[in-house]
Design a protein around this motif. Structure first.
Motif, PDB file in Angstrom:
ATOM      1  N   UNK A 420      91.405  -6.267 -30.791  1.00 21.70           N
ATOM      2  CA  UNK A 420      92.091  -7.403 -28.962  1.00 21.70           C
ATOM      3  C   UNK A 420      92.294  -6.788 -27.804  1.00 21.70           C
ATOM      4  N   UNK A 421      92.216  -7.445 -26.631  1.00 17.00           N
ATOM      5  CA  UNK A 421      93.484  -7.326 -25.397  1.00 17.00           C
ATOM      6  C   UNK A 421      94.297  -8.252 -24.998  1.00 17.00           C
ATOM      7  N   UNK A 422      94.414  -7.973 -24.287  1.00 19.08           N
ATOM      8  CA  UNK A 422      95.695  -8.449 -23.503  1.00 19.08           C
ATOM      9  C   UNK A 422      95.132  -8.456 -21.945  1.00 19.08           C
ATOM     10  N   UNK A 423      95.837  -9.399 -20.789  1.00 24.04           N
ATOM     11  CA  UNK A 423      95.487  -8.979 -19.618  1.00 24.04           C
ATOM     12  C   UNK A 423      96.616  -9.833 -19.228  1.00 24.04           C
ATOM     13  N   UNK A 424      97.609  -8.769 -18.123  1.00 30.17           N
ATOM     14  CA  UNK A 424      98.840 -10.080 -17.525  1.00 30.17           C
ATOM     15  C   UNK A 424      98.314  -9.461 -16.291  1.00 30.17           C
ATOM     16  N   UNK A 425      98.457 -10.587 -15.664  1.00 32.50           N
ATOM     17  CA  UNK A 425      99.053 -11.120 -13.950  1.00 32.50           C
ATOM     18  C   UNK A 425      99.832 -10.156 -13.042  1.00 32.50           C
ATOM     19  N   UNK A 426     100.254  -9.653 -12.552  1.00 32.03           N
ATOM     20  CA  UNK A 426     101.056  -9.032 -12.142  1.00 32.03           C
ATOM     21  C   UNK A 426     101.150  -9.417 -10.386  1.00 32.03           C
ATOM     22  N   UNK A 427     102.672  -9.287  -9.785  1.00 35.05           N
ATOM     23  CA  UNK A 427     103.107  -9.486  -8.406  1.00 35.05           C
ATOM     24  C   UNK A 427     104.459  -9.028  -8.359  1.00 35.05           C
ATOM     25  N   UNK A 428     104.571  -8.927  -7.046  1.00 38.29           N
ATOM     26  CA  UNK A 428     105.515  -8.477  -6.542  1.00 38.29           C
ATOM     27  C   UNK A 428     105.943  -6.837  -6.953  1.00 38.29           C
ATOM     28  N   UNK A 429     104.475  -6.858  -6.278  1.00 40.72           N
ATOM     29  CA  UNK A 429     104.321  -4.923  -6.402  1.00 40.72           C
ATOM     30  C   UNK A 429     105.202  -4.154  -5.936  1.00 40.72           C
ATOM     31  N   UNK A 430     105.684  -3.292  -5.895  1.00 40.11           N
ATOM     32  CA  UNK A 430     106.626  -1.569  -5.314  1.00 40.11           C
ATOM     33  C   UNK A 430     106.083  -0.665  -5.630  1.00 40.11           C
ATOM     34  N   UNK A 431     106.154  -0.092  -4.080  1.00 44.09           N
ATOM     35  CA  UNK A 431     105.548   1.109  -5.043  1.00 44.09           C
ATOM     36  C   UNK A 431     106.478   2.186  -3.868  1.00 44.09           C
ATOM     37  N   UNK A 432     107.187   3.419  -4.573  1.00 42.77           N
ATOM     38  CA  UNK A 432     108.183   4.608  -3.376  1.00 42.77           C
ATOM     39  C   UNK A 432     107.253   5.836  -3.790  1.00 42.77           C
ATOM     40  N   UNK A 433     107.789   6.757  -2.982  1.00 36.11           N
ATOM     41  CA  UNK A 433     107.597   8.355  -3.838  1.00 36.11           C
ATOM     42  C   UNK A 433     108.810   8.920  -3.036  1.00 36.11           C
TER      43      UNK A 433
END
Length: 560
Positions: A420-433
């Motif tokens: 089976x699979x699982x699904x997560x609804x993500x939020x509060x994203x932050x991307x840094x390089x």
């Protein structure tokens, strides 16, 4: 010289009551030396000032010129910052508000019990009339008065009249300047009535077989905007015209309209695939020169079709079909109102490559003949602004995460060793390089963070158990890490175009190294090593922590 006897100055009201009588001016019983001394002081003050003390006596005029310089300068500086701040935020309205506040403060001030703005505030028409018309005769009276008709009185009256004339000239100049400023900053002599404008809400650009530009616009029909009429009548009109360039096509389109062609309200622009492959140099040249074009517009590339086809799609839920794509984009994680501006910024850079969102025209269902929009990822352009490739929808969202512009994302993943699979609804994203330069070569560390809500769990894992919840969380991080790693490697090898902002991160964090690498960035980027680190956390597991199907029954049956 006789001894001067002390005396008490009369109050202002008593001074005025005793100043004038039927027999002329009444003088106090004081000695001759006192009169000479006070006459000299009065003449001095008249030469150095105007007639501000003509009603209140010599002592009143003397104190009016006592100004604490340091405090006044400090207050002036504070007022200056206050006026500048309001003017910068609200513009001319802020400047007006600041002057009103200062004026209110001045009205509330008093000097020795006398209002500072008297006789204007509180208003006294009689005193105001005397100030402008009979001020020449209002010389100091009472104990310090000059004999009426004497040479000193005539000289004093002449100085007073001259001062009043100067005040009137200054006042007239201020009034004339205010009137001139009002004529310059207000008024709409070049206005065009709304009923004379054809408001364009969406546009489309295509390239025909002869290499000519075809412009298609959706124009509002104001008559049909009411709720009663919009149910039975169409609220927009779609028109097309073909010309040598965009401006020429727009002129031909104007011949089909009874109102002035206006682009100030346009929010959506569609570009056909053939036009995107041909190049957007001419399009962007017109968009940057025309002041009516909004830089916060959104541009979409129509994959496998023309822009005209996108504008002909009906949207039952929205009044204007062209704006449907904007509302839909908000719910799939994309940003709204910045694609044109971001495209122009990347196109002007020597090292970054511009991109645009992509839509496709598909059927609503296999059995339906009606068409609708579908987001299909991201289009990549080279430095000549020609289309060179596409990213799918998932890769496009991960790319927005890297550049810290993602708003919404759901991740579906498989847990190793479980069905089976699982699904997560993500939020509060932050991307840094983060950039590290070693031996003249840049190394990039991409850090992605976020929090999630477990939406669906088809596995037999019990998320109430911290160990099994951690196993689920690790599987999600591993899925995101692999997807982003494959995306960056694909862009490096296949397109060799920096669409992740690595050049900007290097310029910010290592400016000296960037000066040496800038000219060779197109050769350095495809070979630059990188590492992706994800720090994601499942914050909430939903209303229940258990799977409705027991673990014994779920074994061997797999997913639904």
């Amino acid at each position: 010289m006789k001894k001067l006897t002390p005396r008490v100055l009369p109050k202002r009201n008593e001074l005025h009551r005793s100043s004038v009588s039927n027999e002329g001016l009444v003088h106090g019983d004081i000695d001759e030396d006192t009169q000479v001394l006070e006459h000299k002081l009065r003449a001095e003050l008249q030469n150095s000032s105007d007639v501000c003390f003509r009603r209140f006596g010599v002592e009143r005029g003397r104190t009016s010129f006592t100004i604490p310089r340091y405090n006044f300068r400090f207050s002036y500086r504070l007022l200056r910052f206050f006026v500048l701040l309001l003017s910068a935020i609200v513009g001319l309205y802020g400047l007006t508000i600041s002057f009103i506040v200062i004026l209110i403060h001045q009205v509330n001030l008093e000097s020795f019990g006398v209002p500072h703005m008297s006789p204007v505030a509180p208003r006294n028409l009689k005193q105001l009339r005397d100030n402008f018309h009979t001020g020449a005769s209002q010389v100091p009276v009472g104990p310090t008065a000059i004999p009426y008709g004497s040479a000193q009185f005539r000289s004093s009256a002449f100085v007073t009249v001259v001062s009043l004339m100067r005040q009137r000239k200054q006042f007239a100049g201020v009034v004339a300047s205010a009137i001139l400023i009002c004529t310059l900053v207000s008024g709409c002599w070049d206005r065009t009535e709304l009923n004379d404008r054809a408001l364009v809400m969406a546009s489309g650009l295509d390239l025909d077989a002869n290499g000519r530009w075809m412009l298609t616009d959706q124009v509002i029909i104001p008559v049909n905007l009411s709720k009663q009429e919009s149910i039975t009548r169409q609220s927009f009109l779609t028109l097309s015209a073909t010309g040598k360039d965009i401006v020429d096509a727009g002129q031909l389109l104007q011949t089909k309209l009874s109102r002035q062609y206006f682009l100030g309200h346009r929010r959506v622009i569609f570009i056909g695939e053939e036009a995107a492959k041909h190049g957007l140099t001419g399009i962007m040249d017109e968009y940057t020169r025309n002041p009516d074009v909004r830089l916060r517009s959104d541009i979409f590339v129509v994959r496998g079709a023309k822009a005209l086809d996108a504008l002909e799609i009906k949207a039952p839920l929205e009044q204007y079909p062209g704006l449907t794509i904007i509302k839909s984009r908000r719910f799939v994680g994309g940003t709204v109102g910045d694609s044109l501006r971001a495209f122009l910024i990347a196109a002007a850079s020597q090292t970054s490559y511009p991109t645009l969102p992509v839509v496709e025209i598909t059927r609503e269902s296999d059995e339906s003949s009606r068409s609708t929009f579908e987001f299909a990822g991201r289009a990549i352009f080279n430095k000549q602004l020609k289309l060179i490739g596409y990213l799918d929808f998932s890769d496009a969202n991960y790319r927005l995460w890297v550049v810290n512009a993602l708003g919404k994302r759901q991740v579906t993943f498989h847990i190793p060793g479980h069905l089976g699979y699982a699904t997560v609804d993500l939020s509060q994203f932050r991307g840094r390089v983060h950039v590290v330069v070693q031996h003249g070569h840049p190394h990039f560390e991409v850090e992605l963070t976020g929090q999630g809500l477990l939406r669906e769990n088809q596995t037999n894992l019990n998320v109430k158990d911290p160990k099994q919840l951690k196993q689920l969380n690790d599987a999600m991080q591993h899925e995101v890490n692999d997807e982003v790693t494959q995306l960056i490697a694909k862009v490096q090898k296949q397109y060799k175009a920096d669409i992740f902002g690595f050049d900007q991160a290097l310029a910010r964090q290592q400016p000296k190294q960037w000066k040496m690498m800038k000219l060779h960035w197109n050769e350095l980027f495809p070979e630059a090593p990188f590492n992706v680190a994800t720090r994601l956390k499942i914050q909430t597991v939903g209303l229940t922590s258990k799977n409705p199907v027991s673990s014994k029954l779920s074994q061997g049956y797999g997913s639904w």
